[in-house]
Design an enzyme around this catalytic site. Structure first.
Site, short mmCIF file in Angstrom:
data_model
loop_
_atom_site.label_atom_id
_atom_site.label_comp_id
_atom_site.label_asym_id
_atom_site.label_seq_id
_atom_site.Cartn_x
_atom_site.Cartn_y
_atom_site.Cartn_z
CB ALA A 48 -0.95 0.00 1.19
CB THR A 49 4.19 2.15 1.39
OG1 THR A 49 3.84 1.83 2.74
CG2 THR A 49 5.11 3.35 1.37
CB THR A 93 10.75 -9.56 -13.01
OG1 THR A 93 11.71 -9.22 -14.02
CG2 THR A 93 10.29 -11.00 -13.18
CB CYS A 149 2.87 4.68 17.05
SG CYS A 149 4.12 5.57 16.15
C1 LIG Z 1 -0.46 -0.93 6.57
C2 LIG Z 1 -0.95 0.32 5.94
C3 LIG Z 1 -0.24 0.94 4.90
C4 LIG Z 1 1.10 0.43 4.43
O1 LIG Z 1 0.99 -0.76 3.73
P1 LIG Z 1 2.32 -1.56 3.27
O2 LIG Z 1 1.80 -2.62 2.37
O3 LIG Z 1 2.88 -2.12 4.52
O4 LIG Z 1 3.19 -0.62 2.57
C5 LIG Z 1 -0.78 2.06 4.33
N1 LIG Z 1 -1.94 2.56 4.75
C6 LIG Z 1 -2.66 2.01 5.75
C7 LIG Z 1 -3.95 2.61 6.16
C8 LIG Z 1 -2.18 0.86 6.37
O5 LIG Z 1 -2.88 0.33 7.37
#
Ligand SMILES: *Cc1c(COP(=O)(O)O)cnc(C)c1O
Length: 404
Positions: free
Chosen positions: A74-75, A245, A333
């Site tokens: 997600a990052t 890849t 945290c």
């Molecule tokens: C865990 C989290 C992320 C980061 O996700 P990664 O896959 O670890 O990079 C971003 N946003 C929220 C709201 C999350 O809970």
């Protein structure tokens, strides 16, 4: 004390479901081809597996497979959505971006960098005391030159759900792109990119019992197109939006986790909500409902989240006393730099309550016994700390600990 702590930190990450691991293994050892190799069977098998996973992910959020871009998590998905949009729309006269004060750092930091280094105006919308972002607050922030709004679907600390459908429709009416960081929401609550008028959505497998290091960005292509510039250039993979890849085993795992979330998510959610409510009730009754503050929205929150602050307790001491349960605390945290939670501060919690907060995150594998044991440990620790703070003769912490 050799037993593992009880795991209640499922907002930080989740255990990979054994069925997900099973699905991944053949793609390390037998079907190890490059999904881009089109001239032999190894490549075809890998390519087919990637296609299948793309469908599974798309299906979970109501998207088309061609709208899914695999990322490392997600990052990266957030960075691609935000910086990629900024780069793509710089020439078109837009100069303004909107997010909320309680976004994950993976949204706040890229946006702050755009503001600092690339001349973008950034409006950070405040939250309500429940952590919720109102449609009105977003509407008030919009200007004629707003390009993109980014509001998370569910908060990772307090679990509060945002009215993303209403925010999405507001943005659509104004011709503004809407991005949502749905890392905590996907797999826990229904998400529909069509119904919620979402243009860009970030998700990550390890928050819903998939492997770490794989996620996706949904990029709208139907009706209107979200235009992005890539941040990682190279072989032109993922429609040129994310070269490199493809990690086939991880993608297969993400797909299987998405499939399981689609099929089992609703029953998992019901079960977690029941256990979460039991945890809440038990903690309150064991402490006679004294000095406990709920952080988050009482109703509109994730079924697996419980975030409580305890009055008259020192945050650091609380966390130290809880070594047999794995939870997250406002006192330290989960990010690399420990600082009191900016989310709780934005919600108006004072320093003491912010630090003396515990985030319980339940998961698919949480049991009733886990929850009951956690309630017992937490309430005994809180009661002991309160007693010693009020000058009562507290037992030695380590002795008390061994008695539990
Ligand atoms: C865990 C989290 C992320 C980061 O996700 P990664 O896959 O670890 O990079 C971003 N946003 C929220 C709201 C999350 O809970």
């Amino acid at each position: 004390m050799t037993a593992l702590p009880i795991y209640l930190d499922n907002h930080a990450t989740t255990r990979t479901d054994p069925r997900v691991v099973e699905s991944m293994l053949p793609y390390f050892t037998e079907h190890y081809g490059n999904a881009s190799s089109v001239s032999h069977r190894f490549g075809w098998e890998a390519g087919d597996a990637v296609d299948r996973a793309r469908e599974q992910v798309a299906c979970l959020i109501g998207a088309e497979p061609s709208e899914i871009v695999f990322t490392s998590g997600a990052t990266e998905a957030n960075n691609l959505a935000l910086k990629g949009t900024a780069l793509a729309s710089r020439a078109k006269g837009g100069n303004h971006l909107v997010c909320s004060s309680v976004e994950h750092r993976a949204v706040l930091d890229p946006l702050r960098r755009l503001a600092r280094e690339s001349g973008w105006q950034l409006t950070v919308v405040p939250c309500e005391p429940s952590g919720r972002i109102s449609v009105e607050a977003v509407e008030n922030a919009l200007t004629d030159r707003t390009v993109l709004v980014s509001i998370m679907a569910a908060n990772n600390e307090v679990g509060t759900l945002n009215p993303i459908g209403a925010i999405g429709r507001l943005c659509r009416d104004r011709g503004i792109l809407f991005h949502t960081d749905a890392a905590q929401a996907v797999g826990k609550i229904p998400i529909d990119v069509q119904g919620d008028a979402i243009d860009l959505l970030s998700l990550t497998a390890h928050k819903f019992h998939g492997p770490k290091g794989i996620g996706a960005l949904y990029v709208r292509r139907q009706d209107r197109r979200a235009r992005l510039v890539s941040l990682v250039d190279g072989g032109g993979h993922e429609r040129g939006l994310r070269s490199g890849t493809l990690p086939v085993p991880l993608i297969v795992g993400l797909g299987r986790a998405a499939e399981l979330a689609r099929v089992e998510g609703p029953t998992d959610a019901d079960r977690m909500r029941t256990l979460r409510d039991r945890l809440d009730r038990t903690i309150r009754s064991l402490l006679d409902d004294q000095g406990i503050v709920l952080n988050g929205h009482p109703i509109d929150r994730l079924p697996n989240n419980l975030n409580l602050s305890f009055e008259a307790v020192q945050g650091e001491a609380l966390l130290m006393g809880l070594r047999s349960i794995a939870v997250s605390s406002g006192a330290a945290c989960s990010s690399a730099e420990p600082e009191p939670s900016y989310v709780l501060r934005a919600m108006g919690r004072d320093e003491q309550l912010g630090r003396a907060s515990l985030r319980f995150g339940l998961g698919r594998f949480t049991t009733r016994e886990d929850v009951d044991q956690a309630a017992k440990v937490v309430t005994e620790t809180v009661a002991r700390l309160r007693q010693s703070a009020s000058g009562g003769s507290a037992p030695d912490p380590d002795l008390a600990w061994n008695d539990l």
